[in-house]
Design a protein around this motif. Structure first.
Motif, PDB file in Angstrom:
ATOM      1  N   THR A 436      35.888  51.307  33.992  1.00 34.74           N
ATOM      2  CA  THR A 436      35.791  49.923  34.447  1.00 34.74           C
ATOM      3  C   THR A 436      37.105  49.201  34.117  1.00 34.74           C
ATOM      4  O   THR A 436      37.173  48.426  33.171  1.00 34.74           O
ATOM      5  CB  THR A 436      34.615  49.205  33.764  1.00 34.74           C
ATOM      6  N   PRO A 437      38.166  49.438  34.873  1.00 29.68           N
ATOM      7  CA  PRO A 437      39.501  48.934  34.504  1.00 29.68           C
ATOM      8  C   PRO A 437      39.641  47.415  34.657  1.00 29.68           C
ATOM      9  O   PRO A 437      38.981  46.808  35.493  1.00 29.68           O
ATOM     10  CB  PRO A 437      40.411  49.638  35.506  1.00 29.68           C
ATOM     11  N   VAL A 438      40.513  46.841  33.840  1.00 31.28           N
ATOM     12  CA  VAL A 438      40.816  45.406  33.976  1.00 31.28           C
ATOM     13  C   VAL A 438      42.319  45.141  34.035  1.00 31.28           C
ATOM     14  O   VAL A 438      42.728  44.048  34.430  1.00 31.28           O
ATOM     15  CB  VAL A 438      40.207  44.580  32.821  1.00 31.28           C
ATOM     16  N   ARG A 439      43.138  46.128  33.626  1.00 26.43           N
ATOM     17  CA  ARG A 439      44.575  45.870  33.548  1.00 26.43           C
ATOM     18  C   ARG A 439      45.348  46.645  34.622  1.00 26.43           C
ATOM     19  O   ARG A 439      45.138  47.848  34.814  1.00 26.43           O
ATOM     20  CB  ARG A 439      45.116  46.259  32.155  1.00 26.43           C
ATOM     21  N   HIS A 440      46.268  45.951  35.259  1.00 21.87           N
ATOM     22  CA  HIS A 440      47.177  46.538  36.236  1.00 21.87           C
ATOM     23  C   HIS A 440      47.984  47.665  35.583  1.00 21.87           C
ATOM     24  O   HIS A 440      48.170  48.744  36.170  1.00 21.87           O
ATOM     25  CB  HIS A 440      48.104  45.428  36.744  1.00 21.87           C
ATOM     26  N   SER A 441      48.473  47.447  34.360  1.00 19.22           N
ATOM     27  CA  SER A 441      49.327  48.446  33.700  1.00 19.22           C
ATOM     28  C   SER A 441      48.580  49.740  33.422  1.00 19.22           C
ATOM     29  O   SER A 441      49.186  50.815  33.417  1.00 19.22           O
ATOM     30  CB  SER A 441      49.888  47.873  32.384  1.00 19.22           C
ATOM     31  N   ASP A 442      47.263  49.671  33.194  1.00 19.00           N
ATOM     32  CA  ASP A 442      46.474  50.884  32.984  1.00 19.00           C
ATOM     33  C   ASP A 442      46.276  51.637  34.297  1.00 19.00           C
ATOM     34  O   ASP A 442      46.415  52.863  34.355  1.00 19.00           O
ATOM     35  CB  ASP A 442      45.098  50.536  32.399  1.00 19.00           C
TER      36      ASP A 442
END
Length: 571
Positions: A436-442
């Motif tokens: 469940t991603p939230v960060r662009h960098s990830d």
């Protein structure tokens, strides 16, 4: 003499306190290095930057080490990881103990409402769906994080928080441009299908002979319906197992309402173009004018009982009865969720990507001998009323939410924990656990590039601009908990043949208008409902945009495209 003794005692105590603090600091950095080496082994930042980030938490946490923080969230894999692992890591590193409670989504809502109504600080922060943004903005009970970060929370705001790196901020920002919730996890409702079955030459040939086009990812509802009929009625069995071309659920309970309020009407094309939710008419069929909801019924300019909405409910019932397993009508969200893993379902029009990790289990019949998924995620098909520029599906964003009734020091301590679980030191590992991603960098990290293929389209979705067209409930809905129950109570009557689809949507629209009036009567701090005077439905249906008049042909020709081309379309 006495004064001298007291002074000496104070000095001793002070030295003891300093020694204790120094011990805590030393223990904290030692713990941080251990957690980084053993748990947070992947990150979008370097190992040195991870250690520096944790040093900041250790220093910032000093005034709050005697506090025990209480937070609550719904029961999904991401939050279980936070409660069972990250809360312990945070305590080891900072000395702040966290009780991270996990409960049902409905219960989280009840707890927030109780705290707001009674003014008693039950929890220090909540992880609450961004579907509440319209409620939070208007209530005056939720602290705008933008204000907190610039004011009372300035000294406890992580310098490397990097808000611009979060992909879900448009969904947690109010009409005033202020951020009300910090995204903690995101998942979307995407089309799900058995790529291995769709790739079988014999089935492809059989489908094309019958329907005249390729068996592929459906672009519109016509193709989805044809594919559903194909597998349920004509194929019936694959490798000796009874199969179905559609899966859904129809039990009369709150989860039935999510099916409609999340995206069903918008996918059919009920509302207006405009991201994230359609303006002036959104995916709930509520019209907004000058930030005020003015009605849901067609008579007041809404679209909740418009021809497109009646079509949407009619199709839901038809597909559930004709193409889903017989048990589906009596299942709820949880019971239906497990069916995809049984190996009997060919496709689902929108499927919660929060189940991705569960369906990668190598013991399931939907994975191959190497543990790779036999299924794929792709864009959901759109209904005949859909127009370019409209939202295409639903995306859940659970966000950290701070209420005004919580004492400042407790809010500051809880804010430290909230930032820790989304920090760049932690977030990539959390992404891999719960998907469940939230960060662009990830999402664009080198590690995710290496493993993207095993997630069957999930990473492709989050790396594309399409993620902006899958949205939560928006600002047109002024009181989410006060309105949400209407969906299942009225649509469910039609699902179980107590009334017709038209009667259900007429009753739902009328009930929604009455609730909007009641909300206005109670008073809200900002942009409360101001309902339009009812007019002839013909007046509104003759105007451009939603509500839209009935189409002469609600089933145009089926259209499909290959999986590869579907992903290109996301870009």
């Amino acid at each position: 003499m006495i004064k001298a003794l007291l002074m000496a005692l104070l000095i001793v105590n002070s030295l003891a306190g300093q020694a204790f603090a120094a011990t805590q600091d030393s223990h904290g950095i030692k713990s941080a290095r251990t957690w980084i080496e053993k748990e947070f082994t992947v990150s979008s930042i370097s190992r040195e930057q991870q250690v520096d980030e944790m040093r900041w938490f250790i220093e910032a946490a000093k005034p709050y080490r005697d506090i025990e923080v209480r937070v609550v969230s719904e029961r999904i894999a991401t939050h279980l990881y936070e409660a069972n692992t990250l809360a312990r890591a945070f305590f080891d590193i900072t000395g702040i103990r966290v009780i991270h409670e996990i409960t049902g989504e409905d219960d989280v809502i009840k707890k927030i409402q109780t705290q707001i109504e009674l003014g008693i600080p039950l929890y220090d922060m909540y992880i609450n769906d961004s579907d509440f943004i319209g409620s939070h903005y208007r209530s005056g009970a939720v602290i705008a994080l933008s204000d907190f970060i610039a004011g009372a929370g300035k000294t406890v705001t992580l310098p490397t928080l990097d808000l611009a790196d979060f992909i879900g901020l448009p969904f947690t920002t109010g009409p005033d441009g202020k951020l009300y919730q910090l995204p903690d996890q995101q998942f979307a409702n995407l089309y799900w299908y058995r790529h291995d079955w769709f790739s079988r030459p014999a089935l492809k040939k059989q489908f094309k002979q019958r329907y005249g086009y390729e068996l592929n990812v459906p672009v519109n509802w016509s193709a989805y319906e044809d594919i559903a009929e194909f597998f349920t009625v004509h194929v019936k069995q694959i490798d000796g197992v009874r199969v179905y071309g559609h899966m859904d659920y129809g039990k009369m309970d709150p989860s039935l309402g999510w099916r409609f309020s999340d995206a069903w009407l918008s996918m059919a094309g009920v509302g207006d173009p405009g991201l994230p939710n359609g303006l002036p008419v959104d995916e709930w069929g509520i019209r907004l004018e000058n930030c005020h909801p003015v009605g849901a019924s067609v008579a007041r300019g809404g679209a909740l009982n418009s021809p497109a909405a009646v079509y949407a409910l009619t199709k839901f019932i038809h597909w559930l009865e004709q193409y889903a397993p017989p048990d589906a009508k009596h299942l709820d969200f949880t019971g239906a969720g497990a069916w995809a893993g049984k190996g009997q379902i060919a496709q689902q029009i929108f499927w919660y990507s929060a189940f991705t990790a569960a369906l990668l289990d190598p013991r399931l019949p939907v994975t191959d001998d190497n543990g790779h998924p036999k299924w794929r995620m792709a864009p959901s098909p759109r209904g005949p009323y859909w127009q370019p520029g409209m939202k295409l599906g639903y995306q859940d964003v659970g966000g950290w939410t701070m209420l005004t009734g919580t004492p400042l020091k407790r809010r500051q301590a809880a804010w430290l924990y909230a930032q820790f679980v989304v920090s760049k030191t932690v977030s990539l590992k959390k992404f891999l656990v719960g998907l469940t991603p939230v960060r662009h960098s990830d999402i664009f990290s080198g590690h995710i590039s290496e493993v993207a293929g095993k997630y069957a389209g999930l990473v492709d979705f989050y790396r594309s601009n399409a993620r902006k067209a899958w949205t939560p409930t928006g600002i047109n809905v002024p009181d989410y908990p006060g309105l949400a129950d209407l969906w299942w109570k009225h649509a469910g009557l039609a699902v179980h043949h107590k009334i017709s689809a038209k009667q259900a949507m007429d009753q739902l629209a009328l009930a929604m208008d009455e609730r909007l009036l009641a909300i206005a009567g109670k008073g809200q701090k900002k942009c409360q409902p101001k309902l339009n005077t009812p007019k002839s439905e013909l007046y509104w249906l003759a105007r451009p945009g939603a509500p839209k008049p009935k189409l002469i042909n609600e089933k145009p020709g089926g259209e499909t495209r290959s999986y590869r081309d579907s992903l290109k379309n996301w870009r």
